[in-house]
Write an enzyme that holds these catalytic residues in place. Structure first.
Site, PDB file in Angstrom:
ATOM      1  N   LYS A 245      14.998  38.025  27.376  1.00 19.83           N
ATOM      2  CA  LYS A 245      15.817  37.143  28.217  1.00 19.83           C
ATOM      3  C   LYS A 245      16.236  35.878  27.455  1.00 19.83           C
ATOM      4  O   LYS A 245      16.948  35.983  26.487  1.00 19.83           O
ATOM      5  CB  LYS A 245      15.061  36.840  29.509  1.00 19.83           C
ATOM      6  CG  LYS A 245      14.419  38.081  30.167  1.00 19.83           C
ATOM      7  CD  LYS A 245      15.433  39.075  30.705  1.00 19.83           C
ATOM      8  CE  LYS A 245      14.841  40.424  31.113  1.00 19.83           C
ATOM      9  NZ  LYS A 245      13.705  40.397  32.014  1.00 19.83           N
TER      10      LYS A 245
ATOM     11  N   TYR B 116       7.729  39.609  38.996  1.00 21.65           N
ATOM     12  CA  TYR B 116       8.684  40.564  38.430  1.00 21.65           C
ATOM     13  C   TYR B 116       8.403  41.982  38.946  1.00 21.65           C
ATOM     14  O   TYR B 116       7.258  42.424  38.984  1.00 21.65           O
ATOM     15  CB  TYR B 116       8.604  40.520  36.895  1.00 21.65           C
ATOM     16  CG  TYR B 116       9.489  41.525  36.236  1.00 21.65           C
ATOM     17  CD1 TYR B 116      10.872  41.450  36.352  1.00 21.65           C
ATOM     18  CD2 TYR B 116       8.956  42.580  35.510  1.00 21.65           C
ATOM     19  CE1 TYR B 116      11.689  42.391  35.766  1.00 21.65           C
ATOM     20  CE2 TYR B 116       9.768  43.524  34.907  1.00 21.65           C
ATOM     21  CZ  TYR B 116      11.142  43.428  35.044  1.00 21.65           C
ATOM     22  OH  TYR B 116      11.948  44.359  34.463  1.00 21.65           O
TER      23      TYR B 116
ATOM     24  N   ARG C 259       2.059  49.685  12.024  1.00 22.83           N
ATOM     25  CA  ARG C 259       1.691  49.438  13.425  1.00 22.83           C
ATOM     26  C   ARG C 259       0.799  48.208  13.568  1.00 22.83           C
ATOM     27  O   ARG C 259       0.629  47.660  14.642  1.00 22.83           O
ATOM     28  CB  ARG C 259       1.028  50.692  14.022  1.00 22.83           C
ATOM     29  CG  ARG C 259       0.817  50.629  15.517  1.00 22.83           C
ATOM     30  CD  ARG C 259       0.868  51.991  16.235  1.00 22.83           C
ATOM     31  NE  ARG C 259       0.324  53.097  15.498  1.00 22.83           N
ATOM     32  CZ  ARG C 259      -0.990  53.303  15.268  1.00 22.83           C
ATOM     33  NH1 ARG C 259      -1.870  52.464  15.756  1.00 22.83           N
ATOM     34  NH2 ARG C 259      -1.383  54.354  14.573  1.00 22.83           N
TER      35      ARG C 259
ATOM     36  N   ASP D  53       3.634  34.422  33.626  1.00 23.15           N
ATOM     37  CA  ASP D  53       4.869  34.976  33.081  1.00 23.15           C
ATOM     38  C   ASP D  53       5.856  33.813  33.003  1.00 23.15           C
ATOM     39  O   ASP D  53       6.323  33.307  34.019  1.00 23.15           O
ATOM     40  CB  ASP D  53       5.374  36.098  33.994  1.00 23.15           C
ATOM     41  CG  ASP D  53       6.599  36.809  33.427  1.00 23.15           C
ATOM     42  OD1 ASP D  53       7.384  36.161  32.710  1.00 23.15           O
ATOM     43  OD2 ASP D  53       6.780  38.010  33.720  1.00 23.15           O
TER      44      ASP D  53
HETATM   45  C1  LIG Z   1      12.658  41.255  32.402  1.00 23.09           C
HETATM   46  C2  LIG Z   1      11.374  40.662  32.807  1.00 23.09           C
HETATM   47  C3  LIG Z   1      10.154  41.259  32.434  1.00 23.09           C
HETATM   48  C4  LIG Z   1      10.081  42.573  31.687  1.00 23.09           C
HETATM   49  O1  LIG Z   1      10.542  42.438  30.362  1.00 23.09           O
HETATM   50  P1  LIG Z   1      11.240  43.637  29.526  1.00 23.09           P
HETATM   51  O2  LIG Z   1      11.575  42.962  28.254  1.00 23.09           O
HETATM   52  O3  LIG Z   1      12.429  44.092  30.323  1.00 23.09           O
HETATM   53  O4  LIG Z   1      10.240  44.713  29.383  1.00 23.09           O
HETATM   54  C5  LIG Z   1       8.984  40.609  32.784  1.00 23.09           C
HETATM   55  N1  LIG Z   1       8.994  39.469  33.497  1.00 23.09           N
HETATM   56  C6  LIG Z   1      10.141  38.880  33.880  1.00 23.09           C
HETATM   57  C7  LIG Z   1      10.087  37.607  34.665  1.00 23.09           C
HETATM   58  C8  LIG Z   1      11.371  39.451  33.552  1.00 23.09           C
HETATM   59  O5  LIG Z   1      12.503  38.870  33.955  1.00 23.09           O
END
Ligand SMILES: *Cc1c(COP(=O)(O)O)cnc(C)c1O
Length: 373
Positions: free
Chosen positions: A196, A100, A49, A171
């Site tokens: 992504k 998001y 962990r 983000d």
């Molecule tokens: C998908 C997404 C998230 C969340 O990420 P996960 O990997 O699905 O937990 C956060 N911010 C943005 C802009 C996203 O597109």
């Protein structure tokens, strides 16, 4: 002689490999281990962990790309939670109104239980955003926003928030570090849904934080260990393999996104296109100043609103009607259909442009727009 700094697209390929000895595998191995032998010395991992060599290889790449200290998490939400978990009880948080959906849901969830106070802001409006930062603990930035593609003035927000003693988080999932490096612009922490564009193949969930200050990075690493939001080694390996081709994937997808945006703008069935690369887009000048490209995400509004947009999503044959983004395959969806996205125009279709040939994509979109709804 010091070597010239490598282009980020090169670093995506070359970072995180170590020097290596003759006979070693080029590929970083997947280390499937929950326990390590004692006596490894300072900084050695004892338990799974706390760390993992496959995570470290991916973290080295993300650190090189963003210019900070990186840690990987089980998902983007896992990374976001680590940042939010550092907030003091009752902390006011200024957050982009169209950030998001999961970030907003978690903040609302915390607010309902009295743990934070949420101050939604129009992140493209620098003055109003900084006014909301007075007395706040955190400013949560997204640029471009999802799905309205608004562009935040990152240097001005970072500077203004710093003067007010407010921590900034960006983000950077939509832009990726190849297009925007928020830490260079003064932001304190970057978070990613590595799921992504970075991983890029719609087959893995992973997240990351990257902090400019090593002490803050260490606090985030400690959250990962305490909260247990640890990625699987195989997931880290898949993301590492994916990120190697981030440069060519994004270059092709971005070129196609620009071309599709220009053609959609002239299409009679489309009332508005949102893409920061279009010269008349409200975010264009800002994006041109702070980004190295305009990205592979775009949104368009279909004449005829929600039902017509549903028709486009139902009638595509090559592009895939699905949520999420950043994969090699083009996906699209009507965002307003999701609970919590009521502020998004009903006829808005968000497109994550992938790596198919642009003419095939255009032919597909054109036939879907022409088909009866
Ligand atoms: C998908 C997404 C998230 C969340 O990420 P996960 O990997 O699905 O937990 C956060 N911010 C943005 C802009 C996203 O597109």
């Amino acid at each position: 002689m010091t070597a010239a700094p490598l282009d980020p697209t090169t670093q995506a390929v070359s970072a995180g490999r170590g020097a290596g000895d003759p006979g070693d595998a080029l590929s970083v191995p997947v280390t499937l281990a929950s326990v390590y032998r004692s006596g490894g010395g300072p900084g050695a991992v004892g338990y799974g962990r706390e760390g993992n060599p496959t995570w470290t290889a991916l973290e080295d790449v993300l650190a090189a790309l963003e210019g900070g200290t990186a840690h990987v998490f089980s998902s983007g939400m896992g990374a976001i939670e680590a940042v939010l978990d550092l907030l003091p009880l009752g902390a006011p948080v200024a957050v982009a109104r169209d950030a998001y959906i999961g970030t907003r849901a978690r903040l609302d969830d915390l607010a309902e239980r009295g743990r934070v106070v949420v101050r939604p802001v129009d992140i493209a409006d620098t003055g109003a955003t900084l006014a909301a930062c007075e007395g706040a603990s955190l400013l949560w930035i997204e640029s471009p926003t999802n799905p309205l593609m608004a562009i935040a003035d990152l240097p001005a927000l970072a500077r203004g928030a710093r003067e007010l003693g407010v921590r900034t988080v960006a983000d950077n999932t939509f832009a990726t570090p190849l297009l925007t490096r928020p830490l260079d612009l003064g932001v304190d922490v970057v978070v990613h849904s590595v799921t992504k564009f970075l991983a890029g193949h719609s087959d893995v969930l992973l997240g990351a934080t990257v902090a400019a200050d090593p002490a803050l990075a260490e606090e985030l690493r400690a959250r990962r260990t305490l909260l247990g939001s640890v990625p699987g080694p195989m997931e880290a390996w898949l993301a590492l393999r994916g990120v190697r081709t981030l440069g060519p994937r994004l270059e092709r997808a971005q070129a196609s996104a620009g071309e599709l945006a220009r053609r959609l703008e002239r299409h009679p069935g489309v009332t508005r296109v949102r893409y920061p690369g279009l010269p008349d887009d409200p975010g264009h000048a800002r994006a041109a100043a702070q980004m190295r490209g305009f990205g592979a995400m775009l949104a368009f509004e279909v004449a005829g609103g929600g039902p017509a947009a549903d028709g486009v999503c139902a009638n595509v044959r090559l592009a895939i009607h699905a949520t999420s983004l950043g994969g090699v395959e083009t996906t699209l969806e009507r965002r307003n259909e999701h609970p919590g996205e009521e502020a998004v125009p009903a006829g808005l279709v968000r497109v994550s442009v992938g790596c198919e040939h642009v003419e095939d994509l255009w032919a597909d979109l054109a036939q879907a727009l022409a088909a009866p709804a």
